[in-house]
Design an enzyme around this catalytic site. Structure first.
Site, PDB file in Angstrom:
ATOM      1  N   GLU A  77      10.381   2.003  -1.530  1.00  0.00           N
ATOM      2  CA  GLU A  77       9.825   1.943  -2.895  1.00  0.00           C
ATOM      3  C   GLU A  77       9.423   3.343  -3.334  1.00  0.00           C
ATOM      4  O   GLU A  77       9.625   3.720  -4.487  1.00  0.00           O
ATOM      5  CB  GLU A  77       8.598   1.005  -2.895  1.00  0.00           C
ATOM      6  CG  GLU A  77       7.900   0.909  -4.240  1.00  0.00           C
ATOM      7  CD  GLU A  77       6.615   0.084  -4.194  1.00  0.00           C
ATOM      8  OE1 GLU A  77       6.034  -0.085  -3.095  1.00  0.00           O
ATOM      9  OE2 GLU A  77       6.174  -0.386  -5.262  1.00  0.00           O
ATOM     10  N   GLY A 106       0.812  -1.208   0.000  1.00  0.00           N
ATOM     11  CA  GLY A 106       0.000   0.000   0.000  1.00  0.00           C
ATOM     12  C   GLY A 106       0.847   1.261   0.000  1.00  0.00           C
ATOM     13  O   GLY A 106       2.036   1.235  -0.323  1.00  0.00           O
ATOM     14  N   HIS A 149       7.018  -3.820   2.355  1.00  0.00           N
ATOM     15  CA  HIS A 149       7.467  -2.961   1.259  1.00  0.00           C
ATOM     16  C   HIS A 149       8.091  -1.724   1.920  1.00  0.00           C
ATOM     17  O   HIS A 149       7.469  -1.130   2.807  1.00  0.00           O
ATOM     18  CB  HIS A 149       6.292  -2.463   0.430  1.00  0.00           C
ATOM     19  CG  HIS A 149       5.579  -3.488  -0.391  1.00  0.00           C
ATOM     20  ND1 HIS A 149       4.982  -4.590   0.121  1.00  0.00           N
ATOM     21  CD2 HIS A 149       5.342  -3.523  -1.734  1.00  0.00           C
ATOM     22  CE1 HIS A 149       4.415  -5.276  -0.865  1.00  0.00           C
ATOM     23  NE2 HIS A 149       4.620  -4.649  -1.999  1.00  0.00           N
ATOM     24  N   ASP A 200       6.311  -8.565  -8.758  1.00  0.00           N
ATOM     25  CA  ASP A 200       5.348  -7.718  -8.053  1.00  0.00           C
ATOM     26  C   ASP A 200       3.925  -7.926  -8.605  1.00  0.00           C
ATOM     27  O   ASP A 200       3.093  -8.532  -7.943  1.00  0.00           O
ATOM     28  CB  ASP A 200       5.760  -6.242  -8.154  1.00  0.00           C
ATOM     29  CG  ASP A 200       5.353  -5.409  -6.956  1.00  0.00           C
ATOM     30  OD1 ASP A 200       4.811  -5.980  -5.998  1.00  0.00           O
ATOM     31  OD2 ASP A 200       5.597  -4.186  -6.979  1.00  0.00           O
ATOM     32  N   ASP A 201       3.673  -7.390  -9.802  1.00  0.00           N
ATOM     33  CA  ASP A 201       2.299  -7.377 -10.325  1.00  0.00           C
ATOM     34  C   ASP A 201       2.299  -7.665 -11.829  1.00  0.00           C
ATOM     35  O   ASP A 201       2.185  -6.732 -12.640  1.00  0.00           O
ATOM     36  CB  ASP A 201       1.682  -5.992 -10.080  1.00  0.00           C
ATOM     37  CG  ASP A 201       1.711  -5.601  -8.608  1.00  0.00           C
ATOM     38  OD1 ASP A 201       0.936  -6.186  -7.837  1.00  0.00           O
ATOM     39  OD2 ASP A 201       2.525  -4.743  -8.236  1.00  0.00           O
TER      40      ASP A 201
HETATM   41  N1  HPA Z   1       3.604  -1.455  -3.478  1.00  0.00           N
HETATM   42  C1  HPA Z   1       2.615  -1.228  -2.635  1.00  0.00           C
HETATM   43  N2  HPA Z   1       1.461  -1.878  -2.686  1.00  0.00           N
HETATM   44  C2  HPA Z   1       1.292  -2.789  -3.639  1.00  0.00           C
HETATM   45  C3  HPA Z   1       2.284  -3.064  -4.547  1.00  0.00           C
HETATM   46  C4  HPA Z   1       3.500  -2.358  -4.467  1.00  0.00           C
HETATM   47  O1  HPA Z   1       4.462  -2.544  -5.229  1.00  0.00           O
HETATM   48  N3  HPA Z   1       1.806  -4.014  -5.387  1.00  0.00           N
HETATM   49  C5  HPA Z   1       0.559  -4.312  -4.964  1.00  0.00           C
HETATM   50  N4  HPA Z   1       0.246  -3.581  -3.900  1.00  0.00           N
HETATM   51 ZN    ZN Z   2       4.540  -5.358  -4.008  1.00  0.00          ZN
END
Ligand code: HPA
Ligand code: ZN
Length: 340
Positions: free
Chosen positions: A204, A174, A201, A283-284
């Site tokens: 970032e 988040g 996390h 990650d996604d």
């Molecule tokens: N960062 C923060 N929240 C997230 C991320 C991310 O990279 N990917 C999915 N939710």
């Molecule tokens: Zn993530």
């Protein structure tokens, strides 16, 4: 190595992925189906165009809003079956041997999904993936920075009331800029006291102090991203000294645009040279259009890593996991064997 040879080779090397969000490993086709269900009468191509619009954002917080809109498209816990089916295909396509995956319940709980039904679905689907592929999937519940400490505490309570062996810990995803680590110290302490692993996390979207907070206040075992460690020599040394791994997700960092504008600017190479235990992750995949073998190819072709160095990073994916020492050693030996 040429690209095609690299892909053939790396697909066959056992590897783990440690930073992957389950709601974003769903395929574009599956999201398209959800979209057409939500807006009956819309054609497939138009749905695809609308979804692609969601995938334009200028920063992490914009990305998180898009992520929440994707979560909005899930109608019931039954939809999780499709995510896991897509996860299974992803595992097979990339030759992955072990996965630790985040599941983010906040948006679903707010929509009224029953937490115990969600957990039942996670458990059943993890067992199904194991039966069909032989691969173990373990879940980390993302208690989330976005909705504040009370929401995170609620997620933890729900988890503690619904323990299953497939869920092994918590993470903190988040909005990093809106949810500082200090707000979540108590939640993470309680998680640890209850035998859960913890990761977060950090670094970032916020400078290096956020990584210090993650390791000193939250006392996490691994840091997700950790990009801004490059700002602080003492922090990099401390990560080495404590053996704290970074879950690097280079393409994700390029997409969220905060500290790196291109893969060649990414500090992964520096972290590796400093001796930090780095791992490679996507990650996604749905959002960034990148799969695990692509990340390895990018590191090889654009970030200056040799194949031998990538072998160390593959082994790190097991070393930095929450597997027991025996299984880590067996997976590392399997990497050596597959490498030939
Ligand atoms: N960062 C923060 N929240 C997230 C991320 C991310 O990279 N990917 C999915 N939710
Ligand atoms: Zn993530």
């Amino acid at each position: 190595m040429e690209k095609a040879d690299f892909y053939d080779f790396f697909r066959k090397i056992p590897k783990a992925e440690l930073h992957l969000h389950i709601e974003a490993v769903i395929s574009f086709d599956s999201i398209n189906k959800f979209y057409m269900r939500k807006f009956p009468g819309i054609g497939k191509d138009e749905a695809a165009r609308e979804i692609k619009k969601l995938f334009t954002y200028d920063n992490l917080d914009g990305f998180i809003q898009a992520y929440l809109q994707i979560q909005e498209m899930y109608e019931s816990v039954a939809d999780f079956d499709l995510i896991f089916s897509d996860l299974k295909d992803y595992i097979v396509r990339n030759g992955i041997s072990y996965v630790e995956v985040f599941a983010a319940p906040s948006a679903f709980v707010k929509k009224g999904f029953d937490f115990s039904a969600m957990v039942e679905s996670y458990s059943r689907n993890v067992r199904k993936v194991k039966e069909e592929t032989g691969v173990d999937v373990r879940i980390l519940i993302d208690v989330s920075r976005t909705f504040g400490a009370e929401n995170a505490e609620k997620n933890l309570q729900l988890l503690l009331a619904n323990r299953i062996p497939e869920i092994i810990g918590i993470g903190l995803g988040g909005s990093e800029s809106k949810g500082p680590c200090r707000d979540f110290g108590a939640v993470f302490e309680k998680a640890r006291d209850n035998g859960l692993f913890t990761v977060a996390h950090a670094g970032e979207d916020v400078d290096a102090f956020s990584i210090w907070d993650a390791i000193d206040i939250l006392k996490v075992s691994r840091v997700g991203h950790g990009v801004t460690a490059f700002q602080d020599e003492a922090l990099m040394k401390e990560l080495v000294r404590r053996g704290i791994a970074l879950e690097s997700c280079p393409m994700s960092n390029v997409f969220t645009k905060r500290y790196v504008k291109s893969l060649s600017e990414h500090p992964l190479r520096k972290f590796f040279d400093e001796g930090i235990m780095v791992t490679l992750n996507t990650d996604d995949p749905l959002f960034f259009g990148v799969e695990l073998v692509d990340e390895y190819w990018n590191a090889y072709s654009q970030m200056g890593f040799s194949a031998a160095e990538l072998k160390e990073i593959v082994k790190n994916s097991f070393r930095a996991s929450f597997l027991d020492e025996g299984r880590k050693a067996r997976f590392c030996a399997a990497v050596d064997e597959a490498w030939g």
